[in-house]
Motif scaffolding. Sequence first.
Motif, PDB file in Angstrom:
ATOM      1  N   GLY A 119      16.332 -61.983  -3.514  1.00 61.67           N
ATOM      2  CA  GLY A 119      15.622 -63.224  -3.799  1.00 61.67           C
ATOM      3  C   GLY A 119      14.448 -63.007  -4.736  1.00 61.67           C
ATOM      4  N   ILE A 156      15.597 -62.829  -8.143  1.00 60.88           N
ATOM      5  CA  ILE A 156      15.894 -64.172  -8.659  1.00 60.88           C
ATOM      6  C   ILE A 156      14.624 -64.805  -9.221  1.00 60.88           C
ATOM      7  N   ALA A 159      14.161 -67.893  -1.857  1.00 63.25           N
ATOM      8  CA  ALA A 159      15.575 -67.549  -2.068  1.00 63.25           C
ATOM      9  C   ALA A 159      15.969 -66.353  -1.209  1.00 63.25           C
ATOM     10  N   GLN A 172      16.126 -67.404   2.438  1.00 63.60           N
ATOM     11  CA  GLN A 172      17.347 -68.184   2.643  1.00 63.60           C
ATOM     12  C   GLN A 172      18.533 -67.269   2.876  1.00 63.60           C
ATOM     13  N   GLN A 214      24.723 -68.936 -10.934  1.00 63.02           N
ATOM     14  CA  GLN A 214      23.798 -67.971 -11.534  1.00 63.02           C
ATOM     15  C   GLN A 214      23.649 -68.218 -13.028  1.00 63.02           C
ATOM     16  N   ASP A 243      20.828 -73.834  -7.718  1.00 65.16           N
ATOM     17  CA  ASP A 243      20.462 -72.860  -8.751  1.00 65.16           C
ATOM     18  C   ASP A 243      19.795 -73.529  -9.952  1.00 65.16           C
ATOM     19  N   ARG A 275      16.216 -73.888  -8.907  1.00 65.25           N
ATOM     20  CA  ARG A 275      15.546 -72.580  -8.955  1.00 65.25           C
ATOM     21  C   ARG A 275      15.244 -72.195 -10.401  1.00 65.25           C
ATOM     22  N   SER A 298      11.879 -73.315  -5.863  1.00 69.46           N
ATOM     23  CA  SER A 298      12.747 -72.551  -4.969  1.00 69.46           C
ATOM     24  C   SER A 298      12.606 -72.945  -3.510  1.00 69.46           C
ATOM     25  N   MET A 342      15.652 -74.030  -0.585  1.00 70.54           N
ATOM     26  CA  MET A 342      15.704 -73.228   0.642  1.00 70.54           C
ATOM     27  C   MET A 342      15.682 -74.134   1.875  1.00 70.54           C
TER      28      MET A 342
END
Length: 443
Positions: free
Chosen positions: A69, A72, A242, A245, A290, A373, A376, A381, A385
């Motif tokens: 996460g 990310i 993230a 989560q 992604q 995504d 995010r 974020s 979550m």
Amino acid sequence: MAKTLDLTNGPIARKLLLFALPLLGASLIQQLYTTVDILFVSNYLGTGASAAVGASVLLNSALVNLFTGISIGAGVVIAQAFGRKEEVQLSKSIHTSMMLGLIGGVLLTIIGEFSGSAFLNAVKTPASIFQDALDYVQVFFLGLTFMLVFNMAAGVMRALGNSQTPMLIQLVCGIIHVVTNFLFIKYMSNGILAVAWSSVLSQVLSAIIAVYYLLHDGVMSIPKLAVDRPLMREIIRIGLPAGLQGVVVTLSNVFVQYFINGFDVVAIAAFTAYYRIELLFYMPLVALGQAMMTFTGQNVGARLYGRVKSGLRTTLIFGVGYSLVLAAVLLYFGRETFGVFYTDPAVIDMGVTIIWISFPFYFFYVFLEVFADTLRGGGLSDVPMYIVLFNQCLLRTVILFGFMQLAHDIRLLVAVYPITWGTAGAMLYWYYRKGTWMMRPPV
């Protein structure tokens, strides 16, 4: 930075696919040599060794998910700086991210080394496999720093639009891992340690190759490695939710397995095969998500909000179309698909029942993955979550309890999946439509 892909201009569909396909390839490579690991352990070392490795999976997954996460968060910050064409901020983001990977890896290695025994006791690991499980955990955590450095380096490359190089590194190191697995098991006296050291070696090599690439390509410089505190806070702000989560969803799956185990062996076997078949849906959709996260990050950084919306529509069309076509194929060949895993007609019948309830609605999951995504990528974020945890953990568990009170029927258990995919996707869509998340000020 020869292999970077600027996602802020050019044909959206083509660039998204070019970026997403190597992400899918990397996931497939990871899945393949994880499967090879299982085959080596179960076939060469026996059931006890396989159980010892399995006893540590939850701890390993929880800690790795947590730091994945953070990577990310780093990817989003880097992608936005890249989109804004702010070279100084981009450089600071990259070097802060790599330092976080190094520091975080060392901290988690220390935590893992000292908490391994306590965790194995907490999950009631049988005495007969306890020492083997502890040996595996302790060696595994020696390689964790290298794993996290690679993940962060791969995140840097992907944020800059380069998804091919991380895939190629994983391919090379995956082949080395398979070969050393065989050699170490054959020539080392302790089979569990052989598997663990093989994993560590591949992690060390992947980190070295990834860091060398960043240095050689001019993306990173050793003297510039430092932690910029405002950037670190932004990376953690985006990445920690993230990561949490991933940890909580992993743990919540234990509750779902509890209900599955309440049925007979036939149902347990059918679900085991179902989860393998489901990867044909799951991994491509995660790759699309992604890709959309990086696409959003770069374009929000460049303030191209209309392009974000166009990219989202394109990604949803790809995902929904893929899900519906694959569902049709797998439903038509359902018995043959489960026949790859089992010959027992009862297990195959149960498997076909499961997929007829789940797969026609798998396109719901597209909305969950892509909207989460996208948010995010825009730097938000915590809301994804909360929504995912509410639906995938709390709501799913409540509905499961309720359904199982109504009837002890496997069909009701399976129905919980599309229901909570749908509710999560709808809530994420509602928040996306508010639009205010795209207007966050740059770091």
